[in-house]
Design a protein around this motif. Structure first.
Motif, PDB file in Angstrom:
ATOM      1  N   PRO A   1       0.817  -1.212   0.000  1.00 37.88           N
ATOM      2  CA  PRO A   1       0.000   0.000   0.000  1.00 37.88           C
ATOM      3  C   PRO A   1       0.856   1.269   0.000  1.00 37.88           C
TER       4      PRO A   1
ATOM      5  N   LYS B   1       0.413   9.527  -0.816  1.00 32.22           N
ATOM      6  CA  LYS B   1      -0.833   9.826  -1.532  1.00 32.22           C
ATOM      7  C   LYS B   1      -1.076  11.326  -1.575  1.00 32.22           C
TER       8      LYS B   1
ATOM      9  N   LYS C   1      -4.382   6.155  -9.902  1.00 29.93           N
ATOM     10  CA  LYS C   1      -5.466   5.487  -9.177  1.00 29.93           C
ATOM     11  C   LYS C   1      -6.716   6.372  -9.234  1.00 29.93           C
TER      12      LYS C   1
ATOM     13  N   SER D   1       1.625   4.954   1.334  1.00 30.80           N
ATOM     14  CA  SER D   1       1.397   5.656   2.597  1.00 30.80           C
ATOM     15  C   SER D   1       0.538   6.902   2.365  1.00 30.80           C
TER      16      SER D   1
END
Length: 74
Positions: free
Chosen positions: A2, A8, A56, A4
């Motif tokens: 993932p 992001k 994303k 962090s």
């Protein structure tokens, strides 16, 4: 692995800056394209002084919102 929260936030900030500087945005679904086709597309976009990025959906939505641009549809 993932991403962090700090990463992001940094990505969204970078996307907002890019969105505020660009003249046009093309949002598309790249599924179904072969690697050579994507490489050719990237090369053509670079020739036109553009950039190609896979982002994303959630981060794209946040960046568009922060840039004051219309939201993505489904």
């Amino acid at each position: 692995m993932p991403i962090s929260r700090a990463k992001k936030e940094a990505l969204v900030k970078e996307y907002v800056e890019q969105l505020n500087e660009c003249e046009a945005i093309i949002i598309t679904d790249y599924r179904g394209l072969t690697v050579p086709a994507i490489q050719e597309l990237r090369a053509e976009i670079r020739k036109a002084d553009g950039s190609f990025a896979v982002v994303k959906n959630t981060l794209a939505r946040r960046a568009l919102e922060e840039a004051g641009l219309p939201a993505l549809g489904e």
